[in-house]
Enzyme design. Structure first.
Site, PDB file in Angstrom:
ATOM      1  N   CYS A 255       0.827  -1.210   0.000  1.00 45.97           N
ATOM      2  CA  CYS A 255       0.000   0.000   0.000  1.00 45.97           C
ATOM      3  C   CYS A 255       0.870   1.272   0.000  1.00 45.97           C
ATOM      4  CB  CYS A 255      -0.985  -0.046   1.171  1.00 45.97           C
ATOM      5  SG  CYS A 255      -2.327   1.126   0.974  1.00 45.97           S
TER       6      CYS A 255
ATOM      7  N   HIS B  44      -3.518  -5.330   0.732  1.00 48.19           N
ATOM      8  CA  HIS B  44      -2.893  -5.709   2.015  1.00 48.19           C
ATOM      9  C   HIS B  44      -2.858  -7.225   2.179  1.00 48.19           C
ATOM     10  CE1 HIS B  44      -2.581  -1.752   4.029  1.00 48.19           C
ATOM     11  NE2 HIS B  44      -3.524  -1.430   3.160  1.00 48.19           N
TER      12      HIS B  44
ATOM     13  N   GLU C 197      -1.599  -8.906   4.469  1.00 46.20           N
ATOM     14  CA  GLU C 197      -1.598  -9.324   5.875  1.00 46.20           C
ATOM     15  C   GLU C 197      -2.997  -9.480   6.453  1.00 46.20           C
ATOM     16  OE1 GLU C 197      -0.818  -6.448   4.655  1.00 46.20           O
ATOM     17  OE2 GLU C 197      -1.275  -4.751   5.948  1.00 46.20           O
TER      18      GLU C 197
ATOM     19  N   GLY D 127       0.785 -14.340  38.737  1.00 46.34           N
ATOM     20  CA  GLY D 127      -0.239 -15.340  38.431  1.00 46.34           C
ATOM     21  C   GLY D 127      -0.761 -15.144  37.016  1.00 46.34           C
ATOM     22  N   GLY D 128      -0.434 -14.015  36.394  1.00 44.16           N
ATOM     23  CA  GLY D 128      -0.840 -13.757  35.016  1.00 44.16           C
ATOM     24  C   GLY D 128       0.042 -14.535  34.039  1.00 44.16           C
TER      25      GLY D 128
ATOM     26  N   SER E 160       3.972 -13.079  33.378  1.00 41.86           N
ATOM     27  CA  SER E 160       4.974 -13.302  34.418  1.00 41.86           C
ATOM     28  C   SER E 160       5.177 -14.798  34.656  1.00 41.86           C
ATOM     29  CB  SER E 160       4.616 -12.568  35.709  1.00 41.86           C
ATOM     30  OG  SER E 160       3.507 -13.153  36.337  1.00 41.86           O
TER      31      SER E 160
ATOM     32  N   LYS F  24       1.374 -11.779  22.200  1.00 40.26           N
ATOM     33  CA  LYS F  24       0.656 -12.523  23.239  1.00 40.26           C
ATOM     34  C   LYS F  24       0.368 -13.976  22.834  1.00 40.26           C
ATOM     35  CE  LYS F  24      -1.577 -12.095  27.231  1.00 40.26           C
ATOM     36  NZ  LYS F  24      -1.103 -11.323  28.384  1.00 40.26           N
TER      37      LYS F  24
END
Ligand code: XMP
Length: 516
Positions: free
Chosen positions: A84, A174, A176, A229-230, A233, A372
């Site tokens: 693009c 695009h 992606e 606890g997440g 970490s 993530k």
């Protein structure tokens, strides 16, 4: 060979989908990094990229102050794919012309492919039209010398171009985004066919190389890690522990603002299964006294954040000399993305921010290259339990920012019981993993109700459930009425002190996900 020997460099011109380009390339097991378009040529050379992608962007290449990368990148002998805005920039910098189109092209378009080689290799020759996704108001009008057109669409006669002798490709669409049905083929053809990369960037190769890196950096020193606890970490702790074993000590600060059972479960796992050293500090009373009488959300957040640093530091000091702090920083936090709209912080987020400066610790951030979803895969590969890996996000200040008004022991009891019911019912109905987050909020008002034959004057719980991809924007989840009914009934029947449940149907923006 190091897994980072081959890498694709993405130069970011401010597109909303730049991160998506990176994810799509990594899904092909090829490592890539995003850097701003302003990155100096010398820095680019020093990275030794195997290929370069020029991202899209909101501007026009013919603007006086258009964002331009150094045109000398075309002399590096490295394959380049322009997407693009990136395509238009390549064409303009190599002698072509870009102008405002009379008709903007936005959304799905039919691409007619002329050559089934290069980025279009392997595509069916007879299925001439391929669905792609476009989003542009400018178009390439003059094709520079050395280039030829490889695809067209209704509104873009020059929808894809390639250089006839150099490895330069420009696409107006695009690749992606998911709506470009040939997007994966195009990216695969670029990284494997044109850049000659090999698919080597896997989670197990990542673990191996990261372990070596951590060992090399830390030597015999001690490392601490704040375990919350997440997911982030927990995965950080598991990875660092695999690298240096007992040199790592984790500190878990129970601020009394956690959900029932969640942190205990992850602590039990770490202690029993992986024999990690965890110091567990119960600082409930300290935090409750810090929050005594506080109703302002920002003051609450600051007190919780500073309180955390204080307790953590006290515990860490008891360990003697420690040089490193392991922290679960993720890639989206470190990308220096180009933004053309200055954004003011909306809320102060407190996790372990501030610790390294206060304690003069050097950081180890083994997840700083990962998104993530990659962290989740890594966690599974490291043997963490699925419940921990697919846990919904939970804010650092915990239930403290889900109690509107004053945080007291009694009000914490109410929110905890309501929260457990929400989680139980979301899990039971199969909705827990379909939504981004779902939780209860305790409001600072009381309303009149009737229970049995008597009048009640009690608390209100708001139910908040949102769908989101990255927490930057969110929409309220369209949960089934039956499920909402069950949650409401259970909260009102089982939680003493609540006689009403309401549903939050605001999107972000203009609201935020958390209420404070
Ligand atoms: P907001 O409320 O800003 O939340 O829309 C966006 C996402 O961030 C989480 N959140 C936090 N996470 N520390 C965290 O680690 C914090 O201080 C914090 N505040 C909000 C929130 O749960 C949502 O997922």
């Amino acid at each position: 060979m190091n897994i980072h020997d081959e890498k694709i460099l993405i130069l970011d011109f401010g597109s909303q989908t730049t991160q998506l380009i990176a994810r799509r390339i990594r899904e092909q097991k090829v490592y890539c990094e995003i850097h701003p378009y302003t990155t100096a040529l010398a820095t680019i050379k020093a990275m030794h990229p195997t290929g370069i992608v020029l991202s899209g962007g909101p501007r026009s290449v013919y603007d006086n102050d258009a964002p331009l990368s150094d045109p000398a990148i075309f002399d590096l002998g490295v394959p380049i794919l322009g997407i693009c805005y990136g395509a238009q920039l390549m064409i303009q910098q190599l002698g072509g012309k870009v102008e405002q189109a009379t008709k903007r092209e936005f959304g799905k378009a039919d691409l007619s492919v002329q050559y089934t080689e290069g980025i279009f290799a392997g595509l069916a020759t007879d299925a001439i039209h391929h669905q792609v996704w476009m989003s542009h108001g400018d178009r390439i009008e003059v094709v520079p010398a050395g280039f030829e057109v490889t695809a067209t669409s209704d509104h873009s006669p020059n929808a894809a171009l390639r250089h006839t002798t150099k490895p330069f490709v420009a696409v107006q669409f695009h690749p992606e985004v998911i709506h470009t049905l040939i997007g994966t083929d195009v990216l695969r053809n670029f990284i494997f066919g044109i850049c000659n990369c090999s698919p080597r960037w896997t989670m197990s190769s990542f673990i191996e190389s990261t372990i070596q890196e951590i060992r090399g950096k830390v030597g015999p020193s001690k490392v601490i890690c704040a375990l919350s606890g997440g997911v982030d970490s927990s995965v950080t702790a598991a990875l660092v522990h695999r690298a240096i074993g007992d040199q790592l000590t984790c500190i878990y600060v129970n601020n009394g603002l956690m959900r029932i059972g969640e942190s205990e479960a992850i602590l039990r796992f770490f202690r029993e299964k992986s024999k990690l050293k965890v110091i567990d500090v119960n600082a409930t009373d300290f935090f409750l006294s810090e929050l005594d009488g506080i109703v302002d959300p920002e003051v609450k957040r600051k007190r919780i954040g500073l309180g955390f640093i204080k307790i953590f530091e006290e515990e860490a000091t008891k360990l003697g000399e420690v040089n490193y702090l392991a922290q679960g920083t993720l890639y989206p936090d470190v990308i220096e993305s180009v933004s053309f709209m200055g954004e003011a912080p909306i809320k102060s987020h407190h996790n372990v921010g501030g610790l390294p400066e206060v304690m003069k610790l050097e950081l180890i951030e083994p997840l700083r290259e990962l998104f993530k979803d990659e962290v989740r895969l890594l966690g599974l590969e490291l043997g963490l339990p699925e419940e921990a890996i697919y846990r919904q996000p939970f804010p650092g200040p915990g239930l403290g920012i889900r109690i509107m008004g004053e945080v007291t022991k009694q009000r914490l009891d109410i929110i905890r019981q309501a929260d457990v019911i929400v989680l139980e019912e979301m899990k039971k109905s199969g909705w827990y993993r379909k939504v981004w987050q779902s939780f209860a909020v305790l409001l600072p008002i009381q309303t009149v109700g009737v229970m049995g034959d008597g009048r009640t004057y009690e608390n209100v719980i708001a139910l908040r459930s949102v769908d989101s991809k990255d927490a930057m924007t969110a929409d309220w989840s369209k949960l089934p009425y039956e499920l909402l009914g069950t949650i409401s009934n259970r909260i009102i029947n089982e939680v003493r002190g609540v006689n009403r449940v309401v549903l939050d149907i605001s999107s972000k923006p203009p609201a935020t996900i958390e209420w404070e």
